[in-house]
Write a protein that holds these residues in place. Structure first.
Motif, PDB file in Angstrom:
ATOM      1  N   LEU A  75      38.698 -44.960  97.273  1.00 12.10           N
ATOM      2  CA  LEU A  75      37.600 -44.137  96.751  1.00 12.10           C
ATOM      3  C   LEU A  75      36.247 -44.770  97.108  1.00 12.10           C
ATOM      4  N   LYS A  76      36.204 -46.099  97.028  1.00 13.16           N
ATOM      5  CA  LYS A  76      34.980 -46.814  97.365  1.00 13.16           C
ATOM      6  C   LYS A  76      34.696 -46.745  98.870  1.00 13.16           C
ATOM      7  N   ASP A  77      35.747 -47.042  99.670  1.00  6.11           N
ATOM      8  CA  ASP A  77      35.580 -47.045 101.134  1.00  6.11           C
ATOM      9  C   ASP A  77      35.055 -45.709 101.654  1.00  6.11           C
ATOM     10  N   PHE A  78      35.524 -44.614 101.063  1.00  4.76           N
ATOM     11  CA  PHE A  78      35.124 -43.290 101.570  1.00  4.76           C
ATOM     12  C   PHE A  78      34.081 -42.610 100.667  1.00  4.76           C
ATOM     13  N   LYS A  79      33.569 -43.371  99.692  1.00  3.56           N
ATOM     14  CA  LYS A  79      32.546 -42.834  98.764  1.00  3.56           C
ATOM     15  C   LYS A  79      32.988 -41.504  98.141  1.00  3.56           C
ATOM     16  N   ILE A  80      34.187 -41.519  97.594  1.00  7.58           N
ATOM     17  CA  ILE A  80      34.733 -40.300  96.981  1.00  7.58           C
ATOM     18  C   ILE A  80      34.520 -40.391  95.469  1.00  7.58           C
ATOM     19  N   ASN A  81      33.970 -39.325  94.904  1.00  5.95           N
ATOM     20  CA  ASN A  81      33.820 -39.244  93.455  1.00  5.95           C
ATOM     21  C   ASN A  81      35.165 -38.823  92.865  1.00  5.95           C
ATOM     22  N   LYS A  82      35.690 -39.624  91.955  1.00  5.77           N
ATOM     23  CA  LYS A  82      37.035 -39.325  91.455  1.00  5.77           C
ATOM     24  C   LYS A  82      37.100 -37.995  90.694  1.00  5.77           C
ATOM     25  N   ASN A  83      35.929 -37.512  90.240  1.00  4.39           N
ATOM     26  CA  ASN A  83      35.925 -36.224  89.552  1.00  4.39           C
ATOM     27  C   ASN A  83      36.254 -35.058  90.480  1.00  4.39           C
ATOM     28  N   ASN A  84      36.222 -35.329  91.785  1.00  4.76           N
ATOM     29  CA  ASN A  84      36.579 -34.274  92.742  1.00  4.76           C
ATOM     30  C   ASN A  84      38.081 -34.201  92.999  1.00  4.76           C
ATOM     31  N   ILE A  85      38.834 -35.121  92.394  1.00  2.23           N
ATOM     32  CA  ILE A  85      40.287 -35.134  92.630  1.00  2.23           C
ATOM     33  C   ILE A  85      40.995 -34.542  91.418  1.00  2.23           C
ATOM     34  N   SER A  86      41.747 -33.489  91.640  1.00  2.00           N
ATOM     35  CA  SER A  86      42.415 -32.848  90.500  1.00  2.00           C
ATOM     36  C   SER A  86      43.739 -33.524  90.177  1.00  2.00           C
ATOM     37  N   VAL A  87      44.412 -34.047  91.200  1.00  2.00           N
ATOM     38  CA  VAL A  87      45.746 -34.598  90.973  1.00  2.00           C
ATOM     39  C   VAL A  87      46.113 -35.593  92.073  1.00  2.00           C
ATOM     40  N   ILE A  88      46.936 -36.571  91.698  1.00  2.00           N
ATOM     41  CA  ILE A  88      47.424 -37.554  92.673  1.00  2.00           C
ATOM     42  C   ILE A  88      48.931 -37.379  92.818  1.00  2.00           C
ATOM     43  N   GLY A  89      49.402 -37.368  94.036  1.00  2.00           N
ATOM     44  CA  GLY A  89      50.846 -37.328  94.300  1.00  2.00           C
ATOM     45  C   GLY A  89      51.294 -38.716  94.710  1.00  2.00           C
ATOM     46  N   LEU A  90      52.161 -39.299  93.906  1.00  2.00           N
ATOM     47  CA  LEU A  90      52.604 -40.679  94.153  1.00  2.00           C
ATOM     48  C   LEU A  90      54.085 -40.661  94.534  1.00  2.00           C
ATOM     49  N   HIS A  91      54.359 -40.960  95.805  1.00  2.00           N
ATOM     50  CA  HIS A  91      55.770 -40.990  96.200  1.00  2.00           C
ATOM     51  C   HIS A  91      56.495 -42.162  95.557  1.00  2.00           C
ATOM     52  N   GLY A  92      55.844 -43.325  95.560  1.00  2.00           N
ATOM     53  CA  GLY A  92      56.512 -44.535  95.077  1.00  2.00           C
ATOM     54  C   GLY A  92      57.329 -45.162  96.185  1.00  2.00           C
ATOM     55  N   GLN A  93      57.896 -46.324  95.874  1.00  2.00           N
ATOM     56  CA  GLN A  93      58.642 -47.086  96.871  1.00  2.00           C
ATOM     57  C   GLN A  93      60.141 -46.848  96.691  1.00  2.00           C
ATOM     58  N   THR A  94      60.775 -46.301  97.703  1.00  2.00           N
ATOM     59  CA  THR A  94      62.229 -46.140  97.619  1.00  2.00           C
ATOM     60  C   THR A  94      62.873 -47.513  97.717  1.00  2.00           C
ATOM     61  N   VAL A  95      63.695 -47.852  96.715  1.00  2.00           N
ATOM     62  CA  VAL A  95      64.438 -49.113  96.788  1.00  2.00           C
ATOM     63  C   VAL A  95      65.932 -48.835  96.914  1.00  2.00           C
ATOM     64  N   TYR A  96      66.313 -47.587  96.695  1.00  2.00           N
ATOM     65  CA  TYR A  96      67.720 -47.207  96.843  1.00  2.00           C
ATOM     66  C   TYR A  96      67.785 -45.706  97.067  1.00  2.00           C
ATOM     67  N   HIS A  97      68.630 -45.314  98.017  1.00  2.00           N
ATOM     68  CA  HIS A  97      68.848 -43.879  98.215  1.00  2.00           C
ATOM     69  C   HIS A  97      70.267 -43.664  98.698  1.00  2.00           C
ATOM     70  N   ASN A  98      71.045 -42.964  97.909  1.00  2.00           N
ATOM     71  CA  ASN A  98      72.419 -42.674  98.318  1.00  2.00           C
ATOM     72  C   ASN A  98      72.759 -41.248  97.910  1.00  2.00           C
ATOM     73  N   ALA A  99      72.553 -40.347  98.886  1.00  2.00           N
ATOM     74  CA  ALA A  99      72.726 -38.927  98.578  1.00  2.00           C
ATOM     75  C   ALA A  99      74.190 -38.597  98.273  1.00  2.00           C
ATOM     76  N   ARG A 233      67.642 -46.690 104.420  1.00  2.00           N
ATOM     77  CA  ARG A 233      67.309 -47.751 105.385  1.00  2.00           C
ATOM     78  C   ARG A 233      68.408 -48.807 105.469  1.00  2.00           C
ATOM     79  N   ASN A 234      69.020 -49.086 104.327  1.00  2.00           N
ATOM     80  CA  ASN A 234      70.017 -50.164 104.292  1.00  2.00           C
ATOM     81  C   ASN A 234      71.287 -49.881 105.085  1.00  2.00           C
ATOM     82  N   ALA A 235      71.446 -48.647 105.533  1.00  2.00           N
ATOM     83  CA  ALA A 235      72.587 -48.344 106.407  1.00  2.00           C
ATOM     84  C   ALA A 235      72.371 -48.967 107.791  1.00  2.00           C
TER      85      ALA A 235
END
Ligand SMILES: Nc1ncnc2c1ncn2[C@@H]1O[C@H](COP(=O)(O)OP(=O)(O)O)[C@@H](O)[C@H]1O
Ligand SMILES: [Mg+2]
Length: 353
Positions: A75-99, A233-235
């Protein structure tokens, strides 16, 4: 006016966090940046699949704080006002995936962003898909159908740690994991250099030697998938190397690079080209920097292979999670065809500030 959605993505390579600010209605990427993780953080994340509960809990909170700090920096690097952001999408870090076991885990606590930054955060996107009979990955076809679908069908390929591809045509878009991406090469380099290097820059080491095509073809047979799948990835790490490359040397990088391209190409042929017509394939993800991999793909696929040019190829996945957060926040369900579920559904868990 809250026009923007912000997406945060850290893939299985654990090389860094990419943030992308998206104007959803205008279909416009406002800005994006990848912040590289320090080497020791990358190593910690890559070891997480074998962590105990306490270690996972600690990493969950550590990453949550890192996501907050990097978002504040963005936000600082790009001078973005946080009030202009309605929502954040956070994927997170996959540590395990076994479909096959209907199980997936993304960590990186979202509460820090929601409570301290004061912006609603949507995370946990994959479990909803799995609960409704889908694989939980890839989710990017949802974004691709919205952002890239046009009159002519196209194929999009993202080469991250794992490679995923999509056939993109409005109403018919679908995607799947098509094989290893950078993981084989990354794991090999990391092992050979005792973790001093984490990838084969520009594919130069792979280009120095001749691939053992016979060996690659033999191994690739095991990775011609029976049905559309998602991969962990672990495969393609320790056990894979013990089985197929027990005496790994630098020369094997050429074969691993060719093998990566071969697995991707054979699955694209089987699941897309046998049934659908397409002429152009657009690549995104860190794999675009691996010139040897691109050359191998060009030789193995009867398609015009280009680097994605309608959106920065490094921003696609982060932009996807901005879009998915926007959908959740506006209670808009995702079409079941795009995610392989029994019914249309709203994806993600909303964390309010
Ligand atoms: N200059 C480069 N040359 C070759 N490969 C690169 C280069 N830069 C990045 N990569 C590859 O891209 C990977 C990161 O790609 P990315 O799309 O972020 O994957 P993920 O989504 O798994 O994090 C790195 O691990 C590395 O293998
Ligand atoms: Mg990455």
């Amino acid at each position: 006016m809250n026009k923007f959605a912000l997406g945060l993505m850290s893939g299985t390579s654990a090389d860094g966090l990419t943030l992308a600010l998206l104007n959803v209605k205008a279909k416009k990427l406002v800005c994006f940046k990848n912040y590289a993780y320090p080497k020791n953080l990358q190593q910690t994340i890559l070891q997480a699949p074998s962590f105990n509960t306490a270690q996972i809990a600690e990493l969950n909170f550590k990453l949550g704080k890192i996501y907050l700090a990097l978002t504040q920096k963005f936000l600082k690097d790009f001078k973005i006002n946080k009030n202009n952001i309605s929502v954040i999408g956070l994927h997170g870090q996959t540590v395990y995936h076994n479909a096959e076991k209907f199980c997936t885990l993304q960590i990186g606590e979202g509460a820090f962003l929601a409570k301290i930054l004061g912006i609603p955060v949507v995370n946990n996107f994959r479990p909803a898909v799995i609960s409704l009979g889908g694989q939980g990955a890839p989710l990017v076809p949802i974004f691709e159908d919205y952002f890239f679908a046009g009159k002519t069908p196209k194929i999009l390929l993202n080469i991250g740690g794992i490679a995923n591809c999509s056939y993109v045509q409005k109403g018919k878009t679908f995607g799947f994991d098509c094989g290893p991406g950078n993981v084989l090469s990354d794991f090999a380099i990391s092992k050979l250099t005792k973790e001093k290097q984490s990838f084969d820059k520009d594919g130069k080491i792979a280009a120095k030697n001749k691939a053992d095509i016979k060996k690659a073809k033999e191994i690739a047979k095991k990775f011609l998938y029976k049905k559309i799948i998602s991969l962990d990835r672990n495969a393609f790490t320790k056990t894979f190397f013990e089985k197929y490359f027990p005496h790994l040397t630098q020369k094997d990088l050429a074969t691993l690079n060719y093998l990566t391209a071969l697995i991707i190409a054979q699955n694209i042929k089987k699941f897309i080209l046998k049934k659908y017509n397409a002429e152009n394939l657009y690549i995104s993800g860190g794999g675009v920097y691996n010139k040897t991999l691109l050359n191998n793909l060009k030789n193995l696929l009867p398609l015009n292979i280009k680097i994605l040019n309608t959106l920065n190829p490094m921003a696609k996945e982060a932009a996807c999670f901005a879009y998915l957060a926007y959908l959740n926040f506006n209670k808009m369900p995702v079409n079941k065809i795009l995610i392989g579920t029994q019914k249309n559904t709203i994806l993600g868990a909303l964390n309010l500030p």
